[in-house]
Structures are given as C-alpha cells and as structure tokens.
Design a protein around this motif. Structure first.
Motif, short mmCIF file in Angstrom:
data_model
loop_
_atom_site.label_atom_id
_atom_site.label_comp_id
_atom_site.label_asym_id
_atom_site.label_seq_id
_atom_site.Cartn_x
_atom_site.Cartn_y
_atom_site.Cartn_z
N VAL A 81 47.58 75.52 75.42
CA VAL A 81 48.25 76.63 76.24
C VAL A 81 48.69 76.20 77.60
N PHE A 82 49.85 76.92 78.30
CA PHE A 82 50.29 76.47 79.43
C PHE A 82 50.57 77.77 80.27
N LEU A 83 50.61 77.43 81.61
CA LEU A 83 50.83 78.51 82.55
C LEU A 83 52.58 78.39 82.71
N HIS A 84 53.40 79.32 82.65
CA HIS A 84 54.65 79.40 83.11
C HIS A 84 54.94 80.05 84.45
N LEU A 85 55.67 79.52 85.43
CA LEU A 85 55.78 80.22 86.38
C LEU A 85 57.20 79.93 86.72
N TRP A 86 57.81 81.41 86.83
CA TRP A 86 59.43 81.32 87.29
C TRP A 86 59.48 81.86 88.73
N LEU A 87 60.18 80.77 89.35
CA LEU A 87 60.38 81.02 90.67
C LEU A 87 61.96 81.03 91.17
N GLU A 117 51.17 66.63 82.32
CA GLU A 117 50.55 67.56 83.37
C GLU A 117 51.45 69.09 83.48
N ASP A 118 52.64 68.62 83.85
CA ASP A 118 53.43 69.85 84.07
C ASP A 118 54.91 69.68 83.91
N LEU A 119 55.77 70.44 83.66
CA LEU A 119 57.28 70.32 83.27
C LEU A 119 57.86 71.18 84.66
N ILE A 120 58.99 70.74 85.18
CA ILE A 120 59.83 71.53 85.77
C ILE A 120 61.28 71.81 85.44
N VAL A 121 61.53 72.72 85.21
CA VAL A 121 63.14 72.91 84.93
C VAL A 121 63.76 73.67 86.18
N THR A 122 64.89 72.95 86.30
CA THR A 122 65.58 73.56 87.70
C THR A 122 66.79 74.15 87.13
N THR A 123 67.02 75.50 87.56
CA THR A 123 68.37 75.99 87.14
C THR A 123 69.22 76.50 88.50
N ARG A 124 70.23 77.02 88.44
CA ARG A 124 70.95 77.46 89.42
C ARG A 124 70.36 78.62 90.43
N ALA A 125 69.50 79.16 89.55
CA ALA A 125 68.93 80.59 90.45
C ALA A 125 67.57 80.24 90.57
N GLY A 126 66.66 79.34 89.82
CA GLY A 126 65.25 79.17 89.94
C GLY A 126 64.77 78.04 89.49
N TYR A 127 63.53 77.96 89.49
CA TYR A 127 62.50 76.90 88.94
C TYR A 127 61.75 77.46 87.93
N HIS A 128 61.31 76.65 86.78
CA HIS A 128 60.42 76.95 85.93
C HIS A 128 59.34 75.90 86.08
N VAL A 129 58.15 76.17 86.03
CA VAL A 129 57.20 75.30 86.35
C VAL A 129 56.11 75.73 84.99
N LEU A 130 55.96 74.59 84.06
CA LEU A 130 55.03 74.90 82.86
C LEU A 130 53.59 73.98 83.19
N ARG A 131 52.76 74.45 83.37
CA ARG A 131 51.35 73.69 83.84
C ARG A 131 50.42 73.49 82.54
N PHE A 132 50.23 72.48 81.83
CA PHE A 132 49.17 72.60 80.78
C PHE A 132 48.00 72.79 81.30
N VAL A 133 47.10 73.75 80.45
CA VAL A 133 45.75 74.13 80.71
C VAL A 133 44.96 73.31 79.83
N GLU A 134 43.91 72.55 80.22
CA GLU A 134 42.90 71.98 79.50
C GLU A 134 41.79 72.95 79.10
N THR A 135 41.59 73.08 78.07
CA THR A 135 40.40 74.13 77.36
C THR A 135 39.28 73.33 76.55
N SER A 136 38.42 74.22 76.33
CA SER A 136 37.12 73.66 75.45
C SER A 136 37.72 73.71 74.04
N PHE A 137 38.83 74.44 73.65
CA PHE A 137 38.98 74.19 72.40
C PHE A 137 40.42 73.26 72.39
N ASP A 138 41.38 73.64 71.56
CA ASP A 138 42.72 72.70 71.26
C ASP A 138 43.66 72.76 72.49
N SER A 139 43.38 72.94 73.52
CA SER A 139 44.27 72.84 74.94
C SER A 139 45.83 72.85 74.51
#
Length: 136
Positions: A106-112, A82-104
């Motif tokens: 793609v993912f959303l990447h948020l840097w916090l 569903e998602d991946l979380i990478v924690t660094t000293r300065a932030g978080y990276h959240v990758l959220r997989f997106v289900e699509t009508s085609f081959d799925s």
C-alpha cells in the motif's frame, strides 16, 4: 495511531492539498480517499498511480546497488523505494510507500496544488503518517 480516515484527513490539512488516498498497488484499488481526484474519479486515479508505484517497487533499476537496505523485488522489508514525486504543470503527486505487518503493498497518494503546496513539508508529513498509520 491514526486509521485510514484519520490519516487521510491529516494529509488533507497540509497546505495546498487537493486530494489524498491510500491505495493497494497490487490490485489498484483505493482503500480510502479524501478530497478531489485529478481526473474526477478516485478509482481511476488509484489504478493509474498503482501502475507507477508497482513499476518503481518491482524494478531493480530503482534500487541503489550500494544500498545495503535495498533488497529488490520481494524483499521482506517492503519495497526498496520510499516515495515517488511526479511534478506536473499544475501540481505535485507524492506517493509514499507504507510498511505494514502484511505484504506492504500500500501507499499514500497526496495530490498538491503547485502554487500553494509545500513539497518538502508534504514529504515529511507523509513519512510521519505512513509510520503511524494503523491498518485494520
């Protein structure tokens, strides 16, 4: 239902958001970006995060053996992760997989920012955004 730009703007409205992108993990290309990039270049960030997403989506090690919904690589329902979380000293990276009508693929990447970001809220909002996202 938001398109890519609206989705990324909503992601950037989260507390502590520094950057957001929608990435195709098979090609490593950014389909849309907003905010900053951790390395100063959104295309480099997209390629690097795509490698991580591809590994999680394609390797059986990340599927739960007891999960009836986990289809492994090539499952028609999209990646088993569903998602991946990478924690660094300065932030978080959240990758959220997106289900699509085609081959799925793609993912959303948020840097916090680690100090001002809210990881729990970010996961919930990215899940909502991924469900509502309309890819045209």
């Amino acid at each position: 239902m938001p398109g890519i730009d609206e989705c990324l703007m909503e992601a950037m409205a989260l507390p502590g958001a520094r950057g957001a992108s929608l990435v195709d993990w098979t090609s490593g290309l950014a389909l849309g970006t907003a905010g900053d990039s951790p390395v100063g270049d959104h295309e480099t960030t997209a390629a690097e995060t795509a490698e991580l997403a591809r590994s999680a989506a394609e390797f059986d090690s990340f599927t739960s053996a007891g999960d009836p919904d986990a289809g492994g690589a090539g499952a028609e329902d999209g990646p088993p992760v569903e998602d991946l979380i990478v924690t660094t000293r300065a932030g978080y990276h959240v990758l959220r997989f997106v289900e699509t009508s085609f081959d799925s693929s793609v993912f959303l990447h948020l840097w916090l920012d680690r100090d001002s970001g809210n990881l729990a809220l970010a996961r919930l909002r990215l899940r909502d955004l991924a469900e509502r996202l309309v890819l045209r």
